[in-house]
Design a protein around this motif. Structure first.
Motif, short mmCIF file in Angstrom:
data_model
loop_
_atom_site.label_atom_id
_atom_site.label_comp_id
_atom_site.label_asym_id
_atom_site.label_seq_id
_atom_site.Cartn_x
_atom_site.Cartn_y
_atom_site.Cartn_z
N GLU A 144 34.29 64.67 34.83
CA GLU A 144 35.48 63.97 35.32
C GLU A 144 35.78 64.37 36.77
O GLU A 144 36.12 63.53 37.62
N ALA A 145 35.63 65.67 37.05
CA ALA A 145 35.89 66.15 38.42
C ALA A 145 34.93 65.50 39.41
O ALA A 145 35.32 65.05 40.49
N ARG A 146 33.65 65.44 39.03
CA ARG A 146 32.67 64.85 39.94
C ARG A 146 32.96 63.37 40.17
O ARG A 146 32.84 62.87 41.28
N GLU A 147 33.33 62.69 39.09
CA GLU A 147 33.66 61.26 39.25
C GLU A 147 34.86 61.09 40.17
O GLU A 147 34.92 60.15 40.96
N ARG A 148 35.82 62.00 40.05
CA ARG A 148 36.99 61.92 40.92
C ARG A 148 36.56 62.09 42.38
O ARG A 148 37.04 61.39 43.26
N VAL A 149 35.65 63.03 42.63
CA VAL A 149 35.19 63.24 44.01
C VAL A 149 34.57 61.96 44.56
O VAL A 149 34.86 61.54 45.68
N PHE A 150 33.75 61.31 43.75
CA PHE A 150 33.08 60.09 44.22
C PHE A 150 34.12 59.00 44.50
O PHE A 150 34.04 58.29 45.49
N ARG A 151 35.10 58.89 43.61
CA ARG A 151 36.14 57.87 43.80
C ARG A 151 36.95 58.16 45.07
O ARG A 151 37.26 57.26 45.85
N ILE A 152 37.25 59.43 45.25
CA ILE A 152 38.01 59.85 46.43
C ILE A 152 37.26 59.48 47.72
O ILE A 152 37.85 59.03 48.69
N ARG A 153 35.95 59.64 47.68
CA ARG A 153 35.15 59.31 48.89
C ARG A 153 35.24 57.82 49.21
O ARG A 153 35.38 57.44 50.36
N VAL A 154 35.19 57.01 48.17
CA VAL A 154 35.28 55.56 48.40
C VAL A 154 36.68 55.20 48.90
O VAL A 154 36.84 54.44 49.87
N ALA B 449 34.75 64.23 57.68
CA ALA B 449 33.68 63.28 57.35
C ALA B 449 33.56 63.18 55.83
O ALA B 449 33.65 64.20 55.13
N GLU B 450 33.33 61.97 55.40
CA GLU B 450 33.32 61.70 53.96
C GLU B 450 32.14 62.38 53.25
O GLU B 450 32.24 62.77 52.10
N GLU B 451 31.02 62.56 54.00
CA GLU B 451 29.82 63.10 53.34
C GLU B 451 29.94 64.58 52.96
O GLU B 451 29.13 65.10 52.21
N ILE B 452 30.95 65.26 53.50
CA ILE B 452 31.12 66.67 53.12
C ILE B 452 32.42 66.85 52.31
O ILE B 452 33.11 67.86 52.44
N MET B 453 32.73 65.85 51.50
CA MET B 453 34.00 65.88 50.76
C MET B 453 34.15 67.15 49.92
O MET B 453 35.23 67.73 49.85
N VAL B 494 44.99 66.07 47.89
CA VAL B 494 46.06 66.02 46.90
C VAL B 494 45.59 65.24 45.66
O VAL B 494 45.89 65.61 44.53
N ASP B 495 44.83 64.20 45.90
CA ASP B 495 44.33 63.38 44.79
C ASP B 495 43.48 64.23 43.84
O ASP B 495 43.51 64.07 42.62
N TYR B 496 42.74 65.17 44.42
CA TYR B 496 41.89 66.01 43.58
C TYR B 496 42.67 67.16 42.94
O TYR B 496 42.58 67.39 41.74
#
Lengths: 188, 544
Positions: A144-154, B449-453, B494-496
């Motif tokens: 779930e955490a990893r999916e959140r990271v991917f969503r956050i990036r988008v 940068a988004e690639e190092i989120m 914050v979202d995370y």
């Protein structure tokens, strides 16, 4: 003495061993800081780990534990490790390091002849199963955490371009509502 | 059957897991997510970096120029000649460790090379070898090491894991400024043709169009008109900001993120509403269309060039002083470097005086540039604004001190003063995480940068952890800040870590509370979301 009592009597020592195993998944030069800086704001990774280990230990040994509290503690622990650049096995698998501790510290006690008439071995196995359950829950949380990271990036990309997207939509609407002009073709 | 590793072996956590080698010999690991994308060759070439070349961080060979060692040596020699501070920073560290656990990247990653002392040591060890007698003679014993290609890679990883936030400098008894060391090492890397896309692309855009986002004049105006449409929808008032006009008292300069990206746009709407309400004699500029300065993250020379447009435009338009928007590093550049870069100020400029209150901003006598939080706090202090903080009653806000305004200009009280007047519910995060000791968002200095989120999320964890505490214990659901990078970087953070908290600029909250002359009763906030505590409709109350 049941397994819960057996373990809870040694709670401090056993959780400390477990916490140190967690800290051992980080570089040696950082372990001292993680172990000794006892301030939840100055050392949030160390202290969150310590706090979570205490709550999870109680749940594993069969103490009455509020399930929401246990879930939250596991969530806090796993969501940190999920973004700490370690493989999933290391992020989640560190939970299982408690097994080795229990097997060397508690199991011999359970196997003593004077306890043979009791169900302590079954209780021990049930305790390990509870740890397995936590491991499975952790797996869900990790993913779930990893999916959140991917969503956050988008979402970040969308947010950073919000006004361009708005402008583009407006242009399209304008183009769609504009009357067709005659003789636009090139055939003639 | 093949031997299966035990979990302990798999996770490599035997109790005495001593590293096989010391830090000097531990090589950095490059994998997607651990590094920023490299800058494009044509962009670096266009900016005058002659060793620009195609390369990839995860390739073994970075295709460095043949004389790369000489380039680094000369670059370091130049830096030492130019910056006496660097020489002092290289020589005076006594490894007391005061900084070691103060870096948010160390706290969030627990990687020892993120201890500021060790980060600086990555350069210092090379400096010792090349520039000190002890290092030359004694080598490793004196903490020196010979430059090799893996050190260049190490610099690239770790000096792009410093956000130049300067929290470590606050705790250093000598005041060693790691941010300056980081900028200098990034400059040395650029001399080898190694830069990151996120920064250098913004620098290139800024060099060409005046702003990091490459927004051209007509688009900037169009976008701002959108925002004026929104203001009209919310307040019933048409705001019409002047553009590139000569003869006004003030030019307003703000980061481009404020008029381009969510949630910065709401802050920008707040500025426009405030200026309209007080009748400020100002102009916007499509040339000075950026307050931020990505050049300052990598090179003093580039920073100087990008900064020059502020005074140039102030001179061209004949304004008396500059009002600056909510930005972070812009204010470090303004306070610490601008006078040296591009001073003295043009002759038409004067010590800023608020045309509304008559307050003389003596603190800005040198730069002629006032921070909008200072300006608005002064308006409130003189009772010049009609505020209805009840409109923000659904908000329990905390305040994130953005690193640069806090540590590089001491802007601590003004935002809090404003916040207390526009919000009825304000809660501080725990001490040692705020004010001068504030924790960075984890994405400053061009690292958003988004690639190092992942890196950003762990670097921002100490900040988020303190926020989480007031969210859980005090019900905080909002976090204000005065930095455009914060407004971009904190929402994902914050979202995370703390979902349920909204991030905004200060002037979004000001404008929500601001009662404008002739406005319609407000039923929605600047985000066009329904206000839980809307204004009373006078027509409805008359009927009743």
């Amino acid at each position: 003495m049941d397994i819960t009592e057996l373990c809870s009597n040694r709670r401090e020592a056993l959780t400390e061993l477990w916490v140190n195993r967690f800290f051992a998944t980080y570089p040696l030069d950082s372990k001292g800081f993680m172990r000794t800086k006892r301030d939840r704001f100055a050392n949030p990774v160390g202290e969150t780990t310590r706090m979570a280990a205490g709550i999870l230990f109680d749940a594993v040994i069969g103490m009455d534990a509020d399930s929401a509290t246990v879930k939250q503690a596991l969530h806090d622990l796993i969501w940190i490790r999920a973004v700490q650049d370690m493989p999933p096995s290391k992020a989640v698998g560190a939970l299982y390091l408690l097994k080795e501790i229990l097997r060397s510290e508690v199991l011999p006690e359970c196997l003593k002849p004077e306890r043979s008439g009791f169900s302590v071995l079954n209780d021990y196995l049930a305790m390990e199963s509870r740890l397995d359950t936590l491991g499975l829950m952790a797996l869900d949380m990790y993913s779930e955490a990893r999916e959140r990271v991917f969503r956050i990036r988008v979402e970040e990309v969308k947010r950073s371009q919000s006004q361009v997207i708005r402008l583009a939509k407006l242009r399209r609407e304008q183009a769609e509502s504009a009357p067709e002009t005659e003789n636009r073709g090139v055939e003639e | 059957m093949a031997k299966m590793p035990t979990p302990e072996e798999l996770l490599a956590v035997t109790p005495a897991s001593f590293p096989k080698e010391g830090w000097m010999d531990t090589k950095p690991d490059f994998h997607p997510g651990s590094f920023c994308y490299p800058a494009k060759t044509e962009i670096l070439k266009g900016l005058g970096f002659e060793n620009a070349h195609d390369w990839a961080p995860d390739n073994e060979d970075w295709e460095l120029p043949e004389n790369w060692e000489d380039i680094i040596h000369n670059s370091l020699q130049d830096a030492l000649n130019k910056h006496r501070s660097l020489k002092v920073f290289m020589d005076c560290c006594v490894r007391c460790g005061a900084c070691a656990d103060k870096c948010h990247f160390f706290i969030g990653t627990n990687d020892p090379k993120n201890m500021p002392v060790l980060r600086a040591e990555l350069l210092r060890s090379v400096y010792r070898k090349d520039f000190t007698t002890a290092g030359r003679l004694l080598g490793k014993i004196a903490g020196a090491r010979k430059l090799d290609k893996s050190i260049i890679k190490e610099w690239f990883i770790y000096f792009y894991q410093c956000t130049e936030c300067r929290r470590c400098s606050l705790f250093c008894p000598y005041g060693i400024d790691t941010a300056e060391i980081t900028v200098i090492v990034r400059q040395m890397l650029l001399d080898l043709g190694l830069g990151i896309h996120w920064i250098m692309n913004s620098v290139n855009d800024c060099n060409r169009t005046g702003n990091h986002l490459g927004v051209q004049p007509h688009s900037m105006r169009e976008i701002v008109e959108f925002l004026c449409d929104d203001i009209e929808t919310i307040t019933g008032i048409r705001v019409d900001p002047p553009w590139n006009e000569k003869g006004h008292e003030v030019i307003f300069i703000t980061p481009s993120g404020d008029y381009f990206a969510d949630p910065g746009i709401y802050t920008f709407m707040g500025y426009l509403m405030l200026f309209h309400e007080i009748g400020l004699d100002y102009t916007l500029s499509t040339y000075a269309s950026e307050g931020g300065n990505f050049g300052s993250f990598v090179s003093f020379d580039v920073a100087k060039k990008l900064n020059a447009k502020m005074y140039a435009e102030a001179e061209r338009l004949g304004v008396k002083w500059i009002l600056g928007g909510e930005c972070g590093h812009m204010w470090r550049v303004v306070n610490q470097y601008m006078a040296t870069y591009n001073g003295p100020t043009p002759p038409n400029m004067e010590v800023p005086v608020s045309p509304i209150t008559g307050t003389v901003f003596k603190n800005a006598a040198a730069t002629k540039m006032v921070h909008i939080a200072e300006f608005t706090a002064d308006l409130i202090k003189h009772n010049k604004l009609n505020l209805r903080p009840e409109r923000n009653n659904h908000i329990i806000t905390t305040w994130h001190d953005s690193c640069n305004p806090a540590r590089a200009m001491g802007l601590l009280e003004e935002p809090r003063y404003i916040l207390r007047h526009v919000c009825n519910n304000f809660v501080e995060m725990p001490e040692h995480t705020i004010r001068e000791e504030t924790f960075c968002c984890g994405s400053g200095s061009g690292l958003n940068a988004e690639e190092i989120m992942d890196q950003r999320l762990r670097g921002g964890f100490p900040r988020a952890n303190a926020l989480r505490y007031v969210h859980d214990t005090k019900g905080v659901n909002w976090m204000g800040c005065v930095c455009a990078l914060d407004r971009a970087a904190l929402p994902p953070l914050v979202d995370y870590w703390v979902p349920g908290v909204t991030v905004s600029g200060l002037h979004e909250l000001v404008a929500n509370a601001l009662v404008m002359k002739g406005e319609i009763p407000r039923t929605m906030d600047l985000r066009q979301e329904d206000l839980p505590f809307p204004d009373e409709d006078p027509a409805a109350s008359e009927e009743a």
